[in-house]
Scaffold this motif. Structure first.
Motif, PDB file in Angstrom:
ATOM      1  N   ALA A 102       0.837  -1.210   0.000  1.00  0.00           N
ATOM      2  CA  ALA A 102       0.000   0.000   0.000  1.00  0.00           C
ATOM      3  C   ALA A 102       0.868   1.256   0.000  1.00  0.00           C
ATOM      4  CB  ALA A 102      -0.922  -0.017   1.203  1.00  0.00           C
ATOM      5  N   GLU A 103       2.024   1.152   0.689  1.00  0.00           N
ATOM      6  CA  GLU A 103       2.949   2.286   0.771  1.00  0.00           C
ATOM      7  C   GLU A 103       3.586   2.535  -0.603  1.00  0.00           C
ATOM      8  OE1 GLU A 103       5.418   1.788   4.279  1.00  0.00           O
ATOM      9  OE2 GLU A 103       7.046   2.825   3.241  1.00  0.00           O
ATOM     10  N   ARG A 104       3.843   1.462  -1.333  1.00  0.00           N
ATOM     11  CA  ARG A 104       4.490   1.565  -2.646  1.00  0.00           C
ATOM     12  C   ARG A 104       3.545   2.175  -3.688  1.00  0.00           C
ATOM     13  NH1 ARG A 104       9.805   0.285  -4.298  1.00  0.00           N
ATOM     14  NH2 ARG A 104       9.832   0.499  -6.549  1.00  0.00           N
ATOM     15  N   PHE A 105       2.237   1.882  -3.552  1.00  0.00           N
ATOM     16  CA  PHE A 105       1.259   2.393  -4.526  1.00  0.00           C
ATOM     17  C   PHE A 105       0.187   3.190  -3.791  1.00  0.00           C
ATOM     18  CE2 PHE A 105       2.968  -1.639  -6.172  1.00  0.00           C
ATOM     19  CZ  PHE A 105       3.619  -1.152  -7.297  1.00  0.00           C
ATOM     20  N   PRO A 106       0.557   4.382  -3.289  1.00  0.00           N
ATOM     21  CA  PRO A 106      -0.360   5.124  -2.410  1.00  0.00           C
ATOM     22  C   PRO A 106      -1.652   5.585  -3.081  1.00  0.00           C
ATOM     23  CG  PRO A 106       1.598   6.431  -2.922  1.00  0.00           C
ATOM     24  CD  PRO A 106       1.830   5.076  -3.466  1.00  0.00           C
ATOM     25  N   LYS A 107      -1.680   5.606  -4.407  1.00  0.00           N
ATOM     26  CA  LYS A 107      -2.906   6.072  -5.076  1.00  0.00           C
ATOM     27  C   LYS A 107      -3.912   4.946  -5.316  1.00  0.00           C
ATOM     28  CE  LYS A 107      -0.909  10.066  -7.262  1.00  0.00           C
ATOM     29  NZ  LYS A 107      -0.314  10.616  -8.485  1.00  0.00           N
TER      30      LYS A 107
END
Lengths: 225, 121
Positions: A102-107
């Motif tokens: 989730a941190e890697r793909f915040p959008k």
């Protein structure tokens, strides 16, 4: 290893009900070994979602992938430029992997497909028993290799409590009393003096996020993306 | 004996029903098969000890999954017989065929899954 169990299907279906293109992402390490979130479980979940949505006349486009680990950047990077094509991701990794994804793909909304249940041993195929709460202050040297934080219902450091009952715990006759087991094993080893000294109460430092840096390593000034 | 069984039954050979995976059964239904059944050796008579018992557990799991997604669990079943029981084999094929006829066609038959496997880069 870390163990997890698949969330009920209805719960997962509700999470993604507004999405029309979803990636199901598994993790090839702990959750694969405990049969909750590896390649096979990803395929089963994707098939379930596909069938349920087509039967509701709300078809969904799905992607399925299983990364070696979701708790390492180098593996998450394999989804760069591809995850963005999806409206949402269902991760079958443990809570650590889900958060790192989730941190890697915040959008992109990342939803949990499993409930992470702890650190456990493998007693048989599909059967796991918790042994460690990762409290950060191991006392196994004094307790004959039996963890009172995990295996005593009250997590007592200086047990047993008054509820110990002929080797069982008061919460359930099937539940062994950890402190009875500790006493018996130490007695067998001639080391009862280990539990004569009082072990002070645990510091509540495990209520804040912990960071571990191994000897010989240091925290980079700025974490690399 | 040269017995005949319903022509709609297509046989997939496996070395032991213990080889049958949840995904094999699920995929058949997902792709539009009206029903799938496994025919294993008699319980207690598995050459590999537990192959047919493992298959039964997987069939049960698939039946639960079908219920969850909104399909009839009876589209997937498990039968047992010994290798010398040809008439029983035929009876099971007829029973399954009649059962599936009562349930009607698989509603997934009219559409195709849209699943893409994202290979690790």
């Amino acid at each position: 290893m870390i163990v997890a169990k698949r969330k009920p299907f209805d719960e997962i279906l509700r999470m993604i009900e507004s999405h029309r293109k979803v990636l199901v992402a598994g993790c090839g390490t702990c959750v694969a070994v405990c049969l909750a979130g590896g390649e096979k479980e990803v395929a089963v979940l994707a098939a379930e979602i596909d069938m349920a949505r087509r039967l509701k006349h709300e078809p969904i486009e799905l992607g399925q992938t299983t990364l070696e680990r979701q708790c390492d950047r180098e593996y998450l990077a394999q989804l760069d430029g591809r995850a963005e094509a999806y409206e949402a991701i269902v991760s079958l990794a443990c809570g650590v992997g889900i958060q790192f994804l989730a941190e890697r793909f915040p959008k992109i909304p990342v939803y949990p497909g499993v409930d992470t249940c702890g650190l456990a041993v493998n007693q048989d195929v599909g059967w796991y028993e918790e042994r460690c709460r990762s409290c950060g202050r191991c006392v196994l040297d004094r307790t004959a290799g039996i963890c009172p934080v995990t295996l005593c219902a009250k997590g007592l450091y200086n047990g047993p409590c008054g509820g110990t009952n002929r080797g069982s715990c008061e919460i359930d006759p099937e539940q062994p009393c950890a402190w009875y087991a500790i006493h018996e094993r130490l007695k067998g080893q001639g080391r009862l003096d280990c539990i004569r000294a009082i072990t002070p109460a645990q510091e509540w430092r495990d209520t804040v996020p912990r960071t571990l840096i191994q000897p010989g390593y240091r925290k980079p000034e700025k974490a690399k993306a | 004996m040269r017995l005949s069984y319903p022509a709609n039954v297509k046989i997939v050979l496996v070395p032991c029903t213990g080889k049958v995976d949840v995904m094999h059964l699920l995929k058949a239904i997902q792709m539009g098969a009206d029903g799938v059944y496994c025919v294993g050796c008699l319980e207690g008579a598995c050459h590999y000890n537990q192959g047919n018992l493992r298959c039964r557990e997987r069939v049960e799991r698939v039946r639960e999954i079908l219920q969850e997604v909104g399909l009839e669990p009876d589209r997937v079943r498990m039968y047992n017989l010994s290798s010398g029981e040809a008439p029983t084999f035929v009876a099971y094929a007829r029973e399954m065929t009649e059962l599936i006829r009562r349930l009607g066609p698989n509603p997934l038959k009219n559409s195709q899954p849209a699943i893409r496997v994202e290979e690790a880069a």
